[in-house]
Design a protein around this motif. Structure first.
Motif, PDB file in Angstrom:
ATOM      1  N   ALA A 131     -81.692   3.315  52.055  1.00  0.00           N
ATOM      2  CA  ALA A 131     -82.944   3.946  52.471  1.00  0.00           C
ATOM      3  C   ALA A 131     -82.776   4.710  53.779  1.00  0.00           C
ATOM      4  O   ALA A 131     -83.219   5.866  53.909  1.00  0.00           O
ATOM      5  N   VAL A 132     -82.116   4.087  54.762  1.00  0.00           N
ATOM      6  CA  VAL A 132     -81.935   4.739  56.063  1.00  0.00           C
ATOM      7  C   VAL A 132     -81.004   5.937  55.936  1.00  0.00           C
ATOM      8  O   VAL A 132     -81.233   6.998  56.548  1.00  0.00           O
ATOM      9  N   TYR A 133     -79.954   5.810  55.128  1.00  0.00           N
ATOM     10  CA  TYR A 133     -79.016   6.922  54.940  1.00  0.00           C
ATOM     11  C   TYR A 133     -79.724   8.145  54.349  1.00  0.00           C
ATOM     12  O   TYR A 133     -79.603   9.256  54.877  1.00  0.00           O
TER      13      TYR A 133
ATOM     14  N   TRP B  98     -70.123  -4.054  53.195  1.00  0.00           N
ATOM     15  CA  TRP B  98     -69.734  -4.938  54.293  1.00  0.00           C
ATOM     16  C   TRP B  98     -70.936  -5.713  54.838  1.00  0.00           C
ATOM     17  O   TRP B  98     -70.814  -6.894  55.200  1.00  0.00           O
ATOM     18  N   ALA B  99     -72.082  -5.054  54.913  1.00  0.00           N
ATOM     19  CA  ALA B  99     -73.285  -5.737  55.389  1.00  0.00           C
ATOM     20  C   ALA B  99     -73.689  -6.854  54.427  1.00  0.00           C
ATOM     21  O   ALA B  99     -74.039  -7.962  54.848  1.00  0.00           O
ATOM     22  N   SER B 100     -73.637  -6.580  53.116  1.00  0.00           N
ATOM     23  CA  SER B 100     -73.964  -7.604  52.116  1.00  0.00           C
ATOM     24  C   SER B 100     -72.990  -8.771  52.193  1.00  0.00           C
ATOM     25  O   SER B 100     -73.394  -9.944  52.143  1.00  0.00           O
ATOM     26  N   ALA B 101     -71.696  -8.446  52.311  1.00  0.00           N
ATOM     27  CA  ALA B 101     -70.687  -9.499  52.403  1.00  0.00           C
ATOM     28  C   ALA B 101     -70.895 -10.360  53.647  1.00  0.00           C
ATOM     29  O   ALA B 101     -70.799 -11.595  53.596  1.00  0.00           O
TER      30      ALA B 101
ATOM     31  N   ALA C 154     -79.411  -5.784  52.618  1.00  0.00           N
ATOM     32  CA  ALA C 154     -78.373  -4.960  53.246  1.00  0.00           C
ATOM     33  C   ALA C 154     -78.184  -3.642  52.503  1.00  0.00           C
ATOM     34  O   ALA C 154     -78.199  -2.565  53.105  1.00  0.00           O
ATOM     35  N   GLY C 155     -77.995  -3.729  51.183  1.00  0.00           N
ATOM     36  CA  GLY C 155     -77.785  -2.504  50.418  1.00  0.00           C
ATOM     37  C   GLY C 155     -79.006  -1.598  50.413  1.00  0.00           C
ATOM     38  O   GLY C 155     -78.893  -0.375  50.566  1.00  0.00           O
ATOM     39  N   GLY C 156     -80.184  -2.206  50.258  1.00  0.00           N
ATOM     40  CA  GLY C 156     -81.412  -1.402  50.254  1.00  0.00           C
ATOM     41  C   GLY C 156     -81.680  -0.730  51.582  1.00  0.00           C
ATOM     42  O   GLY C 156     -82.057   0.441  51.636  1.00  0.00           O
TER      43      GLY C 156
ATOM     44  N   LEU D 113     -68.055   8.359  57.507  1.00  0.00           N
ATOM     45  CA  LEU D 113     -68.666   7.065  57.242  1.00  0.00           C
ATOM     46  C   LEU D 113     -69.328   7.056  55.864  1.00  0.00           C
ATOM     47  O   LEU D 113     -70.055   7.984  55.511  1.00  0.00           O
ATOM     48  N   SER D 114     -69.093   6.014  55.097  1.00  0.00           N
ATOM     49  CA  SER D 114     -69.662   5.899  53.761  1.00  0.00           C
ATOM     50  C   SER D 114     -70.815   4.900  53.763  1.00  0.00           C
ATOM     51  O   SER D 114     -70.618   3.733  54.149  1.00  0.00           O
ATOM     52  N   PRO D 115     -72.021   5.303  53.332  1.00  0.00           N
ATOM     53  CA  PRO D 115     -73.138   4.349  53.259  1.00  0.00           C
ATOM     54  C   PRO D 115     -72.864   3.224  52.257  1.00  0.00           C
ATOM     55  O   PRO D 115     -73.358   2.108  52.426  1.00  0.00           O
ATOM     56  N   LEU D 116     -72.069   3.541  51.222  1.00  0.00           N
ATOM     57  CA  LEU D 116     -71.733   2.513  50.239  1.00  0.00           C
ATOM     58  C   LEU D 116     -70.956   1.370  50.890  1.00  0.00           C
ATOM     59  O   LEU D 116     -71.278   0.189  50.698  1.00  0.00           O
ATOM     60  N   TRP D 117     -69.935   1.733  51.675  1.00  0.00           N
ATOM     61  CA  TRP D 117     -69.134   0.700  52.315  1.00  0.00           C
ATOM     62  C   TRP D 117     -69.912  -0.026  53.406  1.00  0.00           C
ATOM     63  O   TRP D 117     -69.680  -1.219  53.657  1.00  0.00           O
TER      64      TRP D 117
END
Length: 215
Positions: free
Chosen positions: A159-161, A59-62, A153-155, A51-55
């Protein structure tokens, strides 16, 4: 955690899609656990290399941005009917008192309410429909919505990752009791940060100081 067990059992791509869909549907005005799904997926990414935190953040931002835009269009065309339906279906969340409070925030602060609303559960769900029903300028809404969605979403994902990565390294030689204590501290810390952001958003609802005109 049921959501975590459920996410662990599905392929990474499907995890990204689910995160985006849940947050997108929540942004339409339907109360779903978007934040819980985002936090859970980000924690899983810190423990699973697939799993990638970037993706997850992408996806969350989108989902947040697209969902809010559809919510804006729905609110613009049928806001009163939508809010009446939401009040009947979810009276505890969308009663007249809650809706009136949200309307005051949006009428006073406009684009800032859209941006900071991402960090408050009620406003996160109502941001799009309310902005549309109040006929907020779409350009201002789009900019505030996009910035708020990416920051939230990104933040949150980042942060959680990184919190999960640090906790995993630190707890390798500790017992399950230590793990439980760390999880408690992590959850408390997350709620403290969330509370501070909520207070910042609540300040948007404070009435502006009346100007004193000379006699």
């Amino acid at each position: 955690m049921p959501i975590q067990q459920w996410l662990e059992a599905i392929p990474p791509l499907l995890v990204y899609v689910i995160v985006g869909l849940v947050i997108g549907i929540e942004s339409l005005g339907i109360p779903l656990p978007g934040e819980i799904v985002l936090v859970t997926a980000s924690l899983l990414a810190s423990q699973h290399a697939d799993l990638s935190p970037l993706w997850i953040g992408v996806w969350a931002s989108a989902g947040a941005i697209i969902g809010d835009n559809f919510g804006y269009l729905i609110g613009r065309r049928g806001g009163p009917r939508l809010f009446a339906w939401m009040g009947r279906k979810f009276p505890k969340h969308f009663g007249e008192t809650q809706l009136e409070h949200a309307r005051r925030v949006f009428q006073k602060r406009g684009a800032w309410a859209v941006f900071f609303g991402r960090f408050v559960a009620l406003l996160r769900i109502l941001a799009g429909p309310l902005a549309g029903s109040l006929h907020m300028n779409y350009g201002k809404f789009l900019i505030a919505n996009a910035l708020g969605g990416v920051v939230w979403a990104g933040g949150t994902a980042a942060a959680v990752y990184y919190l999960g990565v640090v906790a995993e390294k630190w707890l390798k030689g500790f017992s399950y009791a230590g793990l439980a204590i760390a999880v408690v501290f992590g959850v408390v810390g997350m709620f403290v940060v969330k509370r501070r952001l909520a207070r910042a958003a609540e300040k948007l609802d404070e009435p502006a100081e009346e100007e004193v005109t000379p006699a």
